[in-house]
Design an enzyme around this catalytic site. Sequence first.
Site, PDB file in Angstrom:
ATOM      1  N   GLY A   1       0.797  -1.223   0.000  1.00 41.78           N
ATOM      2  CA  GLY A   1       0.000   0.000   0.000  1.00 41.78           C
ATOM      3  C   GLY A   1       0.823   1.263   0.000  1.00 41.78           C
ATOM      4  O   GLY A   1       1.627   1.518  -0.883  1.00 41.78           O
ATOM      5  N   GLY A   2       0.607   2.076   1.039  1.00 43.59           N
ATOM      6  CA  GLY A   2       1.152   3.413   1.059  1.00 43.59           C
ATOM      7  C   GLY A   2       0.096   4.404   0.599  1.00 43.59           C
ATOM      8  O   GLY A   2      -1.007   4.031   0.183  1.00 43.59           O
ATOM      9  N   TRP A   3       0.407   5.676   0.667  1.00 44.83           N
ATOM     10  CA  TRP A   3      -0.584   6.717   0.387  1.00 44.83           C
ATOM     11  C   TRP A   3      -1.252   6.535  -0.972  1.00 44.83           C
ATOM     12  O   TRP A   3      -2.469   6.601  -1.112  1.00 44.83           O
ATOM     13  CB  TRP A   3       0.074   8.089   0.495  1.00 44.83           C
ATOM     14  CG  TRP A   3      -0.809   9.234   0.106  1.00 44.83           C
ATOM     15  CD1 TRP A   3      -0.560  10.174  -0.852  1.00 44.83           C
ATOM     16  CD2 TRP A   3      -2.085   9.583   0.668  1.00 44.83           C
ATOM     17  NE1 TRP A   3      -1.587  11.072  -0.922  1.00 44.83           N
ATOM     18  CE2 TRP A   3      -2.540  10.741   0.001  1.00 44.83           C
ATOM     19  CE3 TRP A   3      -2.890   9.030   1.667  1.00 44.83           C
ATOM     20  CZ2 TRP A   3      -3.768  11.349   0.294  1.00 44.83           C
ATOM     21  CZ3 TRP A   3      -4.102   9.626   1.969  1.00 44.83           C
ATOM     22  CH2 TRP A   3      -4.532  10.774   1.286  1.00 44.83           C
TER      23      TRP A   3
ATOM     24  N   ASP B   1       2.407  -6.172   6.713  1.00 43.51           N
ATOM     25  CA  ASP B   1       1.848  -4.923   7.227  1.00 43.51           C
ATOM     26  C   ASP B   1       0.944  -4.345   6.148  1.00 43.51           C
ATOM     27  O   ASP B   1       1.371  -4.166   5.002  1.00 43.51           O
ATOM     28  CB  ASP B   1       2.966  -3.933   7.569  1.00 43.51           C
ATOM     29  CG  ASP B   1       2.440  -2.638   8.165  1.00 43.51           C
ATOM     30  OD1 ASP B   1       1.988  -2.677   9.321  1.00 43.51           O
ATOM     31  OD2 ASP B   1       2.493  -1.602   7.481  1.00 43.51           O
TER      32      ASP B   1
ATOM     33  N   ASP C   1      -0.999  -1.308   4.671  1.00 51.14           N
ATOM     34  CA  ASP C   1      -1.056   0.157   4.703  1.00 51.14           C
ATOM     35  C   ASP C   1      -2.099   0.624   3.691  1.00 51.14           C
ATOM     36  O   ASP C   1      -1.776   1.133   2.622  1.00 51.14           O
ATOM     37  CB  ASP C   1       0.319   0.741   4.403  1.00 51.14           C
ATOM     38  CG  ASP C   1       0.392   2.241   4.662  1.00 51.14           C
ATOM     39  OD1 ASP C   1      -0.641   2.828   5.033  1.00 51.14           O
ATOM     40  OD2 ASP C   1       1.473   2.814   4.477  1.00 51.14           O
TER      41      ASP C   1
ATOM     42  N   TYR D   1      -7.629   4.808   2.794  1.00 51.31           N
ATOM     43  CA  TYR D   1      -8.076   4.255   4.065  1.00 51.31           C
ATOM     44  C   TYR D   1      -9.338   3.443   3.827  1.00 51.31           C
ATOM     45  O   TYR D   1     -10.104   3.753   2.914  1.00 51.31           O
ATOM     46  CB  TYR D   1      -8.414   5.378   5.066  1.00 51.31           C
ATOM     47  CG  TYR D   1      -7.317   6.368   5.276  1.00 51.31           C
ATOM     48  CD1 TYR D   1      -6.232   6.071   6.100  1.00 51.31           C
ATOM     49  CD2 TYR D   1      -7.353   7.612   4.636  1.00 51.31           C
ATOM     50  CE1 TYR D   1      -5.214   6.997   6.305  1.00 51.31           C
ATOM     51  CE2 TYR D   1      -6.333   8.526   4.840  1.00 51.31           C
ATOM     52  CZ  TYR D   1      -5.273   8.226   5.671  1.00 51.31           C
ATOM     53  OH  TYR D   1      -4.260   9.121   5.861  1.00 51.31           O
TER      54      TYR D   1
ATOM     55  N   MET E   1      -0.105   5.979  12.638  1.00 46.21           N
ATOM     56  CA  MET E   1       0.587   7.032  11.892  1.00 46.21           C
ATOM     57  C   MET E   1       0.285   8.375  12.556  1.00 46.21           C
ATOM     58  O   MET E   1      -0.484   9.183  12.049  1.00 46.21           O
ATOM     59  CB  MET E   1       0.173   7.004  10.428  1.00 46.21           C
ATOM     60  CG  MET E   1       0.595   5.747   9.708  1.00 46.21           C
ATOM     61  SD  MET E   1       0.238   5.759   7.927  1.00 46.21           S
ATOM     62  CE  MET E   1      -1.548   5.536   7.946  1.00 46.21           C
TER      63      MET E   1
ATOM     64  N   TYR F   1       1.687  10.997  12.608  1.00 44.53           N
ATOM     65  CA  TYR F   1       2.383  12.046  11.861  1.00 44.53           C
ATOM     66  C   TYR F   1       1.480  12.396  10.683  1.00 44.53           C
ATOM     67  O   TYR F   1       0.457  11.732  10.447  1.00 44.53           O
ATOM     68  CB  TYR F   1       3.772  11.599  11.391  1.00 44.53           C
ATOM     69  CG  TYR F   1       3.854  10.194  10.861  1.00 44.53           C
ATOM     70  CD1 TYR F   1       3.351   9.865   9.604  1.00 44.53           C
ATOM     71  CD2 TYR F   1       4.441   9.178  11.603  1.00 44.53           C
ATOM     72  CE1 TYR F   1       3.419   8.576   9.101  1.00 44.53           C
ATOM     73  CE2 TYR F   1       4.520   7.888  11.118  1.00 44.53           C
ATOM     74  CZ  TYR F   1       4.007   7.585   9.871  1.00 44.53           C
ATOM     75  OH  TYR F   1       4.083   6.309   9.380  1.00 44.53           O
ATOM     76  N   ASP F   2       1.824  13.438   9.958  1.00 44.40           N
ATOM     77  CA  ASP F   2       0.942  13.959   8.904  1.00 44.40           C
ATOM     78  C   ASP F   2      -0.437  14.318   9.461  1.00 44.40           C
ATOM     79  O   ASP F   2      -1.435  14.290   8.738  1.00 44.40           O
ATOM     80  CB  ASP F   2       0.781  12.956   7.748  1.00 44.40           C
ATOM     81  CG  ASP F   2       2.039  12.827   6.921  1.00 44.40           C
ATOM     82  OD1 ASP F   2       2.928  13.694   7.063  1.00 44.40           O
ATOM     83  OD2 ASP F   2       2.158  11.862   6.159  1.00 44.40           O
TER      84      ASP F   2
ATOM     85  N   TRP G   1       8.457   6.652  10.008  1.00 45.28           N
ATOM     86  CA  TRP G   1       8.627   6.771   8.562  1.00 45.28           C
ATOM     87  C   TRP G   1       9.702   7.806   8.326  1.00 45.28           C
ATOM     88  O   TRP G   1       9.562   8.947   8.752  1.00 45.28           O
ATOM     89  CB  TRP G   1       7.327   7.229   7.885  1.00 45.28           C
ATOM     90  CG  TRP G   1       7.532   7.316   6.395  1.00 45.28           C
ATOM     91  CD1 TRP G   1       7.978   8.399   5.692  1.00 45.28           C
ATOM     92  CD2 TRP G   1       7.345   6.265   5.453  1.00 45.28           C
ATOM     93  NE1 TRP G   1       8.103   8.097   4.361  1.00 45.28           N
ATOM     94  CE2 TRP G   1       7.711   6.794   4.188  1.00 45.28           C
ATOM     95  CE3 TRP G   1       6.920   4.938   5.538  1.00 45.28           C
ATOM     96  CZ2 TRP G   1       7.650   6.031   3.024  1.00 45.28           C
ATOM     97  CZ3 TRP G   1       6.856   4.198   4.383  1.00 45.28           C
ATOM     98  CH2 TRP G   1       7.213   4.739   3.134  1.00 45.28           C
TER      99      TRP G   1
END
Length: 361
Positions: free
Chosen positions: A92-94, A130, A132, A135, A201, A203-204, A340
């Site tokens: 995944g990832g953004w 994992d 990611d 969403y 996460m 962060y962000d 990250w």
Amino acid sequence: MKKLLLLTFIVSATFVSAQTNNKKISVIAYYAGDAQHIDAYPVEKLTHIIYSFCHLKGNQLNVDNKNDSLTIMHLVELKKRNPSLKIILSIGGWSGCEPCSLVFSTDVGRNEFAASVKHLNEYFKTDGIDIDWEYPAIEGYPGHRYTPEDKHNFTLLLQTLRNTLGKKYEISFAAGGFTKFLQQSIEWDKIVPFVDKVNLMTYDLVHGYSKVTGHHTPLYSTPQQLESTNNAVHYLDSIGFPKNKLVIGAAFYARIFDTDIDANNGLYQPGKFDRGFSWKDFDMDALQKEGYVYHWDDVAKAPYMYNAAKKKIITFDNERSITLKTKYAVDQKLNGIMFWQLADDKTKDGLLDALDKALHN
């Protein structure tokens, strides 16, 4: 002599206890770099490296190319330096989970995916997966599909993974640290038996689409900003999710925002995201020569820098905030702390070194 033996026993027991406590704390690095550069980092200070990222090809987990395969194999070889190190594959990832909602909506998709995860872990001799997905059930990357059914489908995905992988492999997922995700994306009460870790996460929390500035990775909330590490942990604890499965997040990179007006040292002002940069490129002296002034928010426990002439604010983690986050993870009896990402750190006297020092002081 008896007193000396007793004292020796107490000191030894204390040392063993400290070692045991530290071993309970996971130190997890996401890694999006290549096979060569990781050798320069102190991987002995990590418990996990999460390779970022594999992707979906059809219904299966896929390693994209030869270079990715070589990187994963090299990460596994790092166990020679750190025998307790675990290497986790990630999906995944953004922008990397566009087909996730559709693939994970069916039994066939979930089962084929889980089988491919097991196959790749056996092939590479890695230690787990994992997820990611940014969403389930709420809007993430622009244009990616999301539906209300994602929330339950995510539970079914984790259940299928656990049934397929058994207890041999770890299962974790990257969770948004913000309130909407926490309240709407996950069936927290149902997933407990299936996951080893939830990588928050935190962060962000002020991000590329934000229209008001703030701290992007604060430890605590402020009157002006609810979203924080402690807010996420407190919420999940309040609904009964076990804290010993929670891993809080730190940022090894900074974000710069332009502010519309010069007020409050740039904090909580209308503005927009400019760019981000790695901690390894963070040069305090150079920034101060440009006109940036360093500030510490003692409520948020977060650093920031502001340039009044340019109306720019930089929000980031540094050695001080990383130390406080690490001690928070220990004090709250969390599973650990992750960040990250490792390739953004300095190879010497970096944030990982500060984190490790906090664990052992």
